[in-house]
Design a protein around this motif. Sequence first.
Motif, PDB file in Angstrom:
ATOM      1  N   MET A   5       0.841  -1.197   0.000  1.00 45.45           N
ATOM      2  CA  MET A   5       0.000   0.000   0.000  1.00 45.45           C
ATOM      3  C   MET A   5       0.880   1.253   0.000  1.00 45.45           C
ATOM      4  N   ASN A   6       0.664   2.150  -0.953  1.00 41.24           N
ATOM      5  CA  ASN A   6       1.440   3.376  -1.024  1.00 41.24           C
ATOM      6  C   ASN A   6       0.905   4.402  -0.034  1.00 41.24           C
ATOM      7  N   VAL A   7       1.807   4.980   0.743  1.00 41.38           N
ATOM      8  CA  VAL A   7       1.437   5.991   1.738  1.00 41.38           C
ATOM      9  C   VAL A   7       2.255   7.243   1.471  1.00 41.38           C
ATOM     10  N   LEU A   8       1.595   8.392   1.403  1.00 39.56           N
ATOM     11  CA  LEU A   8       2.308   9.643   1.179  1.00 39.56           C
ATOM     12  C   LEU A   8       3.211   9.942   2.364  1.00 39.56           C
ATOM     13  N   ASN A   9       4.425  10.402   2.081  1.00 39.81           N
ATOM     14  CA  ASN A   9       5.327  10.752   3.176  1.00 39.81           C
ATOM     15  C   ASN A   9       4.865  12.063   3.823  1.00 39.81           C
ATOM     16  N   PRO A  10       5.307  12.358   5.042  1.00 35.62           N
ATOM     17  CA  PRO A  10       4.831  13.548   5.769  1.00 35.62           C
ATOM     18  C   PRO A  10       5.033  14.851   5.009  1.00 35.62           C
ATOM     19  N   ASP A  11       6.171  14.987   4.309  1.00 32.86           N
ATOM     20  CA  ASP A  11       6.419  16.223   3.564  1.00 32.86           C
ATOM     21  C   ASP A  11       5.402  16.407   2.444  1.00 32.86           C
ATOM     22  N   THR A  12       5.095  15.332   1.722  1.00 34.65           N
ATOM     23  CA  THR A  12       4.113  15.428   0.640  1.00 34.65           C
ATOM     24  C   THR A  12       2.723  15.724   1.202  1.00 34.65           C
ATOM     25  N   ARG A  13       2.374  15.069   2.306  1.00 36.53           N
ATOM     26  CA  ARG A  13       1.066  15.340   2.926  1.00 36.53           C
ATOM     27  C   ARG A  13       0.943  16.808   3.310  1.00 36.53           C
ATOM     28  N   THR A  14       2.019  17.355   3.853  1.00 36.48           N
ATOM     29  CA  THR A  14       2.004  18.760   4.245  1.00 36.48           C
ATOM     30  C   THR A  14       1.794  19.666   3.037  1.00 36.48           C
ATOM     31  N   ARG A  15       2.491  19.359   1.941  1.00 42.58           N
ATOM     32  CA  ARG A  15       2.367  20.182   0.736  1.00 42.58           C
ATOM     33  C   ARG A  15       0.980  20.047   0.105  1.00 42.58           C
ATOM     34  N   VAL A  16       0.398  18.864   0.188  1.00 44.90           N
ATOM     35  CA  VAL A  16      -0.957  18.664  -0.340  1.00 44.90           C
ATOM     36  C   VAL A  16      -1.967  19.496   0.440  1.00 44.90           C
ATOM     37  N   VAL A  17      -1.907  19.418   1.748  1.00 46.41           N
ATOM     38  CA  VAL A  17      -2.850  20.175   2.585  1.00 46.41           C
ATOM     39  C   VAL A  17      -2.641  21.672   2.388  1.00 46.41           C
ATOM     40  N   ALA A  18      -1.399  22.107   2.281  1.00 46.73           N
ATOM     41  CA  ALA A  18      -1.117  23.525   2.056  1.00 46.73           C
ATOM     42  C   ALA A  18      -1.704  23.990   0.735  1.00 46.73           C
ATOM     43  N   ALA A  19      -1.589  23.171  -0.309  1.00 46.54           N
ATOM     44  CA  ALA A  19      -2.141  23.544  -1.615  1.00 46.54           C
ATOM     45  C   ALA A  19      -3.662  23.628  -1.555  1.00 46.54           C
ATOM     46  N   LEU A  20      -4.285  22.675  -0.876  1.00 45.64           N
ATOM     47  CA  LEU A  20      -5.747  22.686  -0.776  1.00 45.64           C
ATOM     48  C   LEU A  20      -6.250  23.902  -0.014  1.00 45.64           C
ATOM     49  N   THR A  21      -5.558  24.290   1.032  1.00 43.79           N
ATOM     50  CA  THR A  21      -5.992  25.457   1.802  1.00 43.79           C
ATOM     51  C   THR A  21      -5.725  26.765   1.070  1.00 43.79           C
ATOM     52  N   GLU A  22      -4.859  26.724   0.055  1.00 46.98           N
ATOM     53  CA  GLU A  22      -4.604  27.916  -0.759  1.00 46.98           C
ATOM     54  C   GLU A  22      -5.579  28.048  -1.921  1.00 46.98           C
ATOM     55  N   GLY A  23      -6.524  27.113  -2.026  1.00 48.47           N
ATOM     56  CA  GLY A  23      -7.540  27.214  -3.069  1.00 48.47           C
ATOM     57  C   GLY A  23      -7.203  26.475  -4.347  1.00 48.47           C
ATOM     58  N   CYS A  24      -6.194  25.610  -4.322  1.00 49.25           N
ATOM     59  CA  CYS A  24      -5.854  24.845  -5.519  1.00 49.25           C
ATOM     60  C   CYS A  24      -6.868  23.728  -5.739  1.00 49.25           C
ATOM     61  N   SER A  25      -7.111  23.405  -6.991  1.00 52.02           N
ATOM     62  CA  SER A  25      -7.983  22.287  -7.314  1.00 52.02           C
ATOM     63  C   SER A  25      -7.241  20.977  -7.088  1.00 52.02           C
ATOM     64  N   ILE A  26      -7.980  19.865  -7.153  1.00 48.49           N
ATOM     65  CA  ILE A  26      -7.346  18.557  -7.001  1.00 48.49           C
ATOM     66  C   ILE A  26      -6.302  18.335  -8.090  1.00 48.49           C
ATOM     67  N   ARG A  27      -6.633  18.680  -9.329  1.00 47.34           N
ATOM     68  CA  ARG A  27      -5.698  18.468 -10.443  1.00 47.34           C
ATOM     69  C   ARG A  27      -4.457  19.343 -10.317  1.00 47.34           C
ATOM     70  N   SER A  28      -4.638  20.605  -9.932  1.00 47.79           N
ATOM     71  CA  SER A  28      -3.458  21.468  -9.796  1.00 47.79           C
ATOM     72  C   SER A  28      -2.604  21.030  -8.614  1.00 47.79           C
ATOM     73  N   THR A  29      -3.240  20.543  -7.543  1.00 50.96           N
ATOM     74  CA  THR A  29      -2.484  20.007  -6.407  1.00 50.96           C
ATOM     75  C   THR A  29      -1.681  18.782  -6.832  1.00 50.96           C
ATOM     76  N   GLU A  30      -2.270  17.966  -7.708  1.00 49.46           N
ATOM     77  CA  GLU A  30      -1.564  16.801  -8.249  1.00 49.46           C
ATOM     78  C   GLU A  30      -0.318  17.239  -9.008  1.00 49.46           C
ATOM     79  N   ARG A  31      -0.453  18.279  -9.831  1.00 52.43           N
ATOM     80  CA  ARG A  31       0.695  18.750 -10.602  1.00 52.43           C
ATOM     81  C   ARG A  31       1.760  19.372  -9.706  1.00 52.43           C
ATOM     82  N   LEU A  32       1.350  20.067  -8.669  1.00 47.87           N
ATOM     83  CA  LEU A  32       2.303  20.761  -7.794  1.00 47.87           C
ATOM     84  C   LEU A  32       3.073  19.806  -6.892  1.00 47.87           C
TER      85      LEU A  32
END
Length: 245
Positions: free
Chosen positions: A1-28
Motif C-alpha cells: 500500500m502506497n502511503v504519502l510521506n509527511p512532507d508530501t502530505r504537508t504540501r498537499v494540505v497547504a495547496a488545498l488550503t490555498e484554493g488549488c484544485s485537485i488536479r493542480s495540487t496533483e501537478r504541484l
Amino acid sequence: MNVLNPDTRTRVVAALTEGCSIRSTERLTGAHRDSIMRLGLRVGQGCERLHDSMFRDLNVSLIELDEIWSFIGCKQAHRTPESPGFFGDCYTWTALDATNKAILSYRVGNRSRIDCAEFIWDLRTRLVNHCQLTSDGYAPYPPAIRAAFGYDVDYAQIKKIFASDAESGAAAHRYSPGRVIEIEKETIFGMPDESKITTSHVERSNLTIRMQMRRFTRLTNAFSRKVENHSAAFALFVANYNLCA
C-alpha cells in the motif's frame, strides 16, 4: 500500500488550503489525485472533530447568519431520476462572529426548515451568553431561533429589495444579483441594536469561501462529486480560516 510521506502530505494540505484544485495540487506535489482526495477527506473529517470540540462555551455578542449555494454532482435542473439522492443544490449554513470574523458554526445540507433548525440548534449549544443575531429574510429562521434560544436573544432580519430584471438589465446581471434599491431592517425578537443589524460581514466571508475553495468557485467545473468530500473540504477551510489565516 502506497502511503504519502509527511512532507508530501504537508504540501498537499497547504495547496488545498490555498484554493488549488485537485488536479493542480496533483501537478504541484506529484501525488496522485486519488491519494489527494483520500487525504483531504481524512484531514477534513479530523478538522470537523477539532472544530466541534474547540468551539464550545463561546461568549459572542454579535452573530450574522447566512447560507452559501453550491452543488454536488450536477445542478438541480440537470438531475435525473437515476441521479444519486445527494446530487443537486447544496447549501452551506454559516454563523459568523461579526466582531472577530470567526466561523462559529456551520452545516452542509439543503436550504430547508430541517437543516435550518439543526444549524441554529448547533449554534445555540456553543454559546453561553445572550447575543444579537442577524439574518436575511428566509422564513424558517424565526421559528428555528425561537425554538433554540427561547426569549434569550435579540434577533433581527435584514431584507434587500432588488430592481427587476427590466430595470437592472438582465443580461448584465445574469450571474449576480440585481441592483439593490431598498434595505429593510425588521426586529423579530428582543431589542437588537439597529446600528448593528447587518449581514455584510458574513456575506464578505462568503466571498472568501468562494475564493479559497475551488469547489465553491462559480462558473468552473470544479464541483464536488460526493457530499462527504464537500463537507470535509469545508471543514478544512474553516479550521485554516479560524486557526491559521
